[in-house]
Design an enzyme around this catalytic site. Sequence first.
Site, PDB file in Angstrom:
ATOM      1  N   LYS A  29       0.871  -1.181   0.000  1.00 10.40           N
ATOM      2  CA  LYS A  29       0.000   0.000   0.000  1.00 10.40           C
ATOM      3  C   LYS A  29       0.907   1.231   0.000  1.00 10.40           C
ATOM      4  O   LYS A  29       2.070   1.154   0.414  1.00 10.40           O
ATOM      5  CB  LYS A  29      -0.858  -0.015   1.280  1.00 10.40           C
ATOM      6  CG  LYS A  29      -2.107   0.808   1.210  1.00 10.40           C
ATOM      7  CD  LYS A  29      -3.302   0.015   0.731  1.00 10.40           C
ATOM      8  CE  LYS A  29      -4.533   0.887   0.646  1.00 10.40           C
ATOM      9  NZ  LYS A  29      -5.725   0.142   0.208  1.00 10.40           N
TER      10      LYS A  29
ATOM     11  N   GLY B  79     -26.358   1.612   3.397  1.00 10.26           N
ATOM     12  CA  GLY B  79     -25.486   2.273   2.419  1.00 10.26           C
ATOM     13  C   GLY B  79     -25.868   1.867   1.010  1.00 10.26           C
ATOM     14  O   GLY B  79     -25.865   0.689   0.660  1.00 10.26           O
TER      15      GLY B  79
ATOM     16  N   GLY C 143     -24.521   3.261  -1.919  1.00  9.02           N
ATOM     17  CA  GLY C 143     -23.572   3.883  -2.847  1.00  9.02           C
ATOM     18  C   GLY C 143     -23.312   2.984  -4.034  1.00  9.02           C
ATOM     19  O   GLY C 143     -24.173   2.215  -4.456  1.00  9.02           O
TER      20      GLY C 143
ATOM     21  N   VAL D  37     -21.600   0.275  -4.477  1.00 14.15           N
ATOM     22  CA  VAL D  37     -21.763  -1.168  -4.284  1.00 14.15           C
ATOM     23  C   VAL D  37     -23.166  -1.485  -3.753  1.00 14.15           C
ATOM     24  O   VAL D  37     -23.844  -2.380  -4.269  1.00 14.15           O
ATOM     25  CB  VAL D  37     -20.711  -1.723  -3.286  1.00 14.15           C
ATOM     26  CG1 VAL D  37     -20.871  -3.222  -3.139  1.00 14.15           C
ATOM     27  CG2 VAL D  37     -19.305  -1.390  -3.755  1.00 14.15           C
TER      28      VAL D  37
END
Length: 367
Positions: free
Chosen positions: A79, A179, A181, A183
């Site tokens: 990362k 949620g 959004g 996805v």
Amino acid sequence: MIFETLDTTGHEQVVFCHNKDAGLKAIIAIHDTTLGPALGGTRMWPYRSEAEALNDVLRLSRGMTYKNAVAGLDIGGGKAVIIGNPATDKSEALFRAFGKFVDSLGGRYITAEDVGIDVNDMEYVFRETEYVTGVHQVHGGSGDPSPFTAYGTLQGLMATLNRAHGDEEVGKYSYAVQGLGHVGMEFVKLLKERGAKIFVTDINQELVDKAVDEYGAEAVGLDDIYDVPADVYSPCALGGTINEQTLPRLKAKVICGAANNQLANNAIGDEVDKRGIVYAPDYAVNAGGVMNVALELDGYNRERAMRMMRTIYHNLARIYEISERDRIPTYKAADRLAEERIGAIGKLKLPMGRTAPHFRGRIRTGH
Ligand code: NAD
């Protein structure tokens, strides 16, 4: 001091990237490359201190090792973080300077988008290095991963229903989706297509209206999502929503959603297990996004991506087997699956080795 930390976290390499003219201060952390080059996104965030940025990149890169291993990819974990405000500190020079650092690692680290970074930023990185995924579709990129993540979550859901109830009839059960959004809305659509009863909530009222109008969902208040009589709780917004306050309220016997870091802490994961709730480990069930970008390295193909999403079913089934075999909660079984796979593949001592790709399309993802 730093090496002491790395002894505990198991990181292979940490690179501090600095370019004064471009205003670049970034850290790349390569956690483990046993399975292949380290893949993981770059996050841009106005960290309050260098220690905070270092802590974040070490934690996130280690997480990628586990996620990529459980996903069955020949990819290790890494990362990067760029210290800065994504709203005010972005420039072509910044991202090209960062791209040069990524390139200097010769493919040991491959980057992608994460919080604060979008496809346009990645275009600049791509000008300096080929070790980048999540570039624009015109360059062979894979585009928005969200529909794949939602489809992968559905595969994980079927394995989880099977574990909890002995059948996979998605439409037979009711869902509390938190949620709506990129996805969450797609997931609601997939549930609706299978005839499920769905409760939804979101802070964005337009999205709630859409779920109600287009997919026949029932809207509930933000905090009421924990109390609805749903068989499955599906967190698709923020992390940490399964905690001491919310868990006693849940009626669901299954938790399966796409959000990252759903469990507030490990103790809550143990408590979920004690209550007989089957928890689909978040990083295993939401691996669709990383699978999709990993495929870019192999020459992106949508059909292969959809096939790969279906392997999430088997990954979850394997986690539940390990959970039963070793009598451990599912969140621990996911970590064990990752460690077992890294251990087994690491011992193979492949004659060709697993070195960096020489150019786009050289990494085998195993699917
Ligand atoms: P998104 O930002 O498009 O959607 C999140 C939604 O949650 C938004 O509509 C937001 O209004 C809503 N929300 C925020 N706080 C809320 C609250 N308290 N209650 C109810 N709703 C709330 O993000 P996304 O891409 O759909 O990702 C959703 C989750 O899945 C995130 O945790 C993300 O890290 C994870 N995830 C996404 C992908 C992907 O492919 N996009 C892959 C892996 C994991």
